[in-house]
Write an enzyme that holds these catalytic residues in place. Structure first.
Site, PDB file in Angstrom:
ATOM      1  CG  LEU A 508      -1.931  -1.128   1.322  1.00  0.00           C
ATOM      2  CD1 LEU A 508      -2.664  -1.069   2.649  1.00  0.00           C
ATOM      3  CD2 LEU A 508      -2.921  -1.065   0.171  1.00  0.00           C
ATOM      4  NE  ARG A 510       8.808   1.911  -1.308  1.00  0.00           N
ATOM      5  CZ  ARG A 510       9.642   0.931  -1.572  1.00  0.00           C
ATOM      6  NH1 ARG A 510      10.811   0.875  -0.957  1.00  0.00           N
ATOM      7  NH2 ARG A 510       9.328  -0.002  -2.453  1.00  0.00           N
ATOM      8  N   GLY A 512       9.514   6.149   6.208  1.00  0.00           N
ATOM      9  CA  GLY A 512      10.755   5.998   6.939  1.00  0.00           C
ATOM     10  C   GLY A 512      10.735   4.799   7.857  1.00  0.00           C
ATOM     11  CG  ASP A 627       5.753  11.792  13.183  1.00  0.00           C
ATOM     12  OD1 ASP A 627       6.003  12.880  12.634  1.00  0.00           O
ATOM     13  OD2 ASP A 627       6.046  10.693  12.686  1.00  0.00           O
TER      14      ASP A 627
END
Length: 817
Positions: A508, A510, A512, A627
């Protein structure tokens, strides 16, 4: 011999390359024979041309500038049925009413646009030739009043929205050239079939010539085709309710591709091969006579899956004669009252002359055909995940003969055809074979059962080892005391099966952290599986942290964790599957952002705010995400947002409100100033990140977008300047600017600026943010100037080794008066 009266024309065309070229046409600068416009990147040219090997006079057209004679490729013609002559030179001008006008020296109008603009409104209008091949006529305020992409001739260019129908009326039509050197209107055309509104076809005059595609009814559907050696061409069919259009894009962004209807009635996908300096047809229909309407007869189909197209018979049918185009007949005659069954044929372009039945499920569609003795086939599509129409199904049935069917590789659907059961005599002749087969199968099953029992014991042992490893890792977390850890376990072997051994076709995305795969676990449950990479920086601590948090948190705007697995060096997390992937895949993609209308964007903004409020205040724990960004906001099939990726989150206990660290994590641009500079973080750090995300959702720009005006290092600075100057409306994404309640959007911008203020104490809590977003009558405080980072289009990554290293890769500029 060519008429010598046209000799001056060719002299002018020969000299045109020595004339000064520009990409714009203004009212004071007409275009004469011998001059041309050249797009900014030198890709396309507009000017006067005369077809090769022709004495038909002059035409105004657009062609590929860098592809010269004899391969010059015309992609658009203005005066295709009214050429200019050498005895009366023509001029292309912009009139006082902002129309493009092609006229000759006698004052005869050869071609013009009709924009219905007054002389006052149209003063100083200009036309520009873009690197897409689009000639755009616009007013000084930027309003586009005409463009050649809205009026194609025989070619569809990448990025062009070819309008098939508007408000249920067929409007768009490609018309081929009359001959290879004659641009006038030919006999073949390409459009939507007005009788069904579901078929894209080519016509020979008024006669149906080739059915190119049958639309499945989805709001967005498409297919892929090979481009050149380094690219793929994507076909997209979009239905917005009022508008129904066809669009092609090229994966590498190359403009050297086109869809052309040629004078023989063949629709070709052509890409330029720079090595051979020629156009290569990577797809064409019809091909060698195959694909022409009814070319394989009744109950036959054109098979395009092989190296060479052929005519084949549908399953359960045989050829009428040695001539494969004469059609097919049934092997077993179908009679009413006799037993029959349906056979599924995959990847088929369904036949013509179908009847659509509204509001049927798959079983109801099959039953509709089964109980109708004259029904010979049916097809079904479920559009509930993509359609905006009231009827979210498409049930098609056929009665009588099946005509004009294809089998293809890159699109198509299941066609269920009705066949008679074998006769009784045939059944008896096979009885002995069946009995012998059953006995053989029983013996095989006994052998398989013994082998499976041995294999099961080994597999169960492996699962026990994996479970003990995972439980040992997670049991050291104090936050998971009392949780049923065994319920979170899934074996590595089950994950390998679910993802087809981590097949690239199931990937689906990619990031880090590693890669994410789609998988199907037991019970046909679709899941998303995050496979943490060795170099991601997410070790056992971050893995335990994410499992700890998501296992204890339950909220409609947080992604759900189903299970996890540790196998040797592998660490895997199994989440609920989100059909629409992440927010950034829509927000920052010009070909998909139209899906995000204002109501959807506002729903996403409020959903993320509620999710953060739950993390900060309403859950059993106080969680700082650290994040929050667009790629960590996942969207389900109904575009509901869910916050994901808790590997960097921190838990506060008791009355703790703030933490400090020398290990700065997060993504540059989303991190608050105090966190970047001194490692101090709190719930106000997430508030800052939310403010940046809110401004991105409203504007459609990334925090460090190259589209921003010079001297503005990032989105927060740009938004503040527009707000301060009273021009905040200019920040709104152009795709929603005309169809959104401006007071609601401006309120969101103000909330976003309140969240990105420099000082943490000045930023509102998420409870206040939710209240401000959901209560329009509540007055808002004026925001203070934000701090912003200096221009760097750089993502720090998830983990900076320490503050000293981090400070070397970023800088901060304070906005002051």
């Amino acid at each position: 011999m060519m008429d010598m009266s046209y000799f001056p024309i060719f002299i002018l065309l020969f000299l045109f390359s020595f004339c000064k070229s520009d990409d714009s046409l203004t009212q004071g600068k007409p275009l004469y024979p011998g001059n041309m416009l050249v797009s900014k990147g030198g890709i396309f040219a507009l000017g006067f041309f005369s077809p090769t090997n022709s004495n038909r006079g002059l035409y105004v057209g657009i062609w590929f500038y860098n592809i010269r004679e004899p391969n010059r490729t015309i992609v658009w013609v203005a005066n295709r049925d009214n050429s200019a002559t050498s005895t009366s030179p023509a001029t292309l001008t912009i009139s006082n009413k902002s129309d493009l006008v092609l006229s000759d020296s006698r004052g005869r109008t050869l071609w013009m646009t009709k924009n219905n603009i007054t002389a006052e409104e149209g003063a100083n209008a200009s036309a520009i030739l873009l690197d897409t091949g689009n000639l755009v006529l616009s007013l000084p305020n930027g309003t586009i009043i005409w463009q050649s992409f809205d009026h194609p001739t025989d070619t569809i260019m990448p990025g062009m929205k070819f309008l098939l129908s508007y408000k249920d009326h067929v409007v768009g039509r490609l018309i081929a050239w009359k001959g290879p050197y004659d641009p006038s209107v030919g006999e073949f055309s390409f459009s939507l079939d007005p009788s069904s509104k579901m078929q894209i076809v080519t016509w020979h005059g008024t006669k149906l010539y080739c059915r190119m595609k049958v639309w499945n009814g989805a709001s967005v559907s498409g297919g892929t085709y090979p481009g050149n050696t380094s690219s793929v061409v994507y076909q997209t069919i979009v239905n917005t309710g009022d508008k129904f259009y066809l669009m092609y894009t090229v994966s590498d962004g190359s403009p050297y591709a086109r869809i052309m209807l040629d004078y023989t009635g063949t629709m070709r996908l052509l890409t330029w091969n720079s090595h051979t300096s020629s156009w290569v047809a990577t797809s064409e229909r019809p091909t060698g006579g195959y694909g022409v309407y009814g070319s394989c007869g009744t109950f036959g189909y054109s098979d395009f899956t092989g190296a060479v197209p052929t005519c084949q018979c549908l399953d359960g049918f045989k050829s009428n004669s040695l001539n494969s185009s004469s059609g097919c007949q049934r092997v077993e005659v179908l009679k009413c009252g006799k037993q029959n069954h349906f056979v599924a044929l995959p990847r088929m372009k369904v036949p013509d002359k179908f009847l659509r039945i509204q509001n049927r499920s798959f079983d109801q569609c099959a039953a509709e055909c089964s109980r109708n003795c004259s029904c010979t086939a049916y097809a079904y599509a479920n559009l509930s995940s993509s359609s905006t129409m009231a009827d979210q199904t498409r049930c098609l049935i056929w009665t009588g003969e099946l005509v004009d069917t294809w089998k293809v590789n890159n699109y198509g659907e299941n066609l269920y055809i009705r066949l008679a059961n074998p006769s009784g005599a045939h059944d008896k002749s096979n009885l002995l074979k069946i009995v012998l087969s059953v006995l053989t199968c029983l013996l095989l099953l006994m052998c398989i059962a013994l082998a499976w029992r041995c294999k099961y014991r080994v597999k169960r042992r492996k699962k026990e080892i994996q479970k003990k490893l995972m439980l040992g890792c997670l049991s050291s977390s104090s936050e998971l005391v009392g949780e049923n850890l065994e319920a979170l376990f899934v074996s590595f072997e089950d994950i390998v099966v679910a993802t087809d051994n981590f097949s690239d076709s199931n990937m689906l995305g990619r990031g880090g952290f590693g890669k994410v795969y789609k998988g199907v676990l037991e019970g046909n449950k679709e899941v998303a599986i995050k496979r943490l990479s060795y170099g991601s920086g997410q070790g056992i601590e971050e893995f335990r942290n994410e499992v700890t948090l998501i296992a204890k948190l339950q909220h409609r705007n947080l992604v759900r964790l189903f299970s996890c697995c540790i196998h040797e060096d592998e660490k895997l997390l199994v989440y609920e599957y989100m059909a629409n992937k992440s927010l950034d895949s829509f927000l920052f993609d010009d070909t998909r952002k139209y899906v995000l209308d204002w109501l959807t964007r506002f729903k996403i903004i409020k959903g993320v705010a509620r999710g953060l409020l739950y993390l900060h205040q309403d859950s059993r724990l106080t969680i700082i995400h650290r994040d929050l960004k667009a790629s960590n906001i996942l969207l389900d099939k109904d575009m509901n947002p869910k916050i994901s990726d808790f590997g960097m989150a921190r838990i506060f206990g008791g009355n703790q409100q703030q933490g400090d660290t020398i290990r700065v994590v997060g993504t540059f641009g989303y991190m608050s100033p105090e966190y970047v500079m001194i490692g101090s973080f709190s719930v106000k750090s997430d508030t800052y990140s939310f403010g940046v995300l809110l401004l991105e959702i409203v504007s459609g720009l990334k925090i460090s977008s190259p589209q921003l005006i010079m001297n503005f290092p990032n989105l927060t600075a740009y938004a503040w300047r527009l707000w301060e100057d009273g021009n905040a409306r200019c920040l709104v994404d152009s795709s929603i600017n005309e169809n959104c309640p401006i007071h609601e959007v401006l309120r969101c911008i103000q909330v976003g600026l309140l969240c990105v203020q420099e000082h943490p104490d000045a930023r509102p809590l998420m409870s206040s943010v939710v209240f401000m977003l959901e209560n329009e009558t509540t007055s808002l405080p004026a925001p203070e100037q934000p701090a912003y980072f200096a221009t760097r289009n750089l993502e720090i990554g998830h983990i900076c080794e320490n503050m000293e290293d981090s400070s070397n890769t970023m800088s901060m500029t304070l906005m002051g008066r």
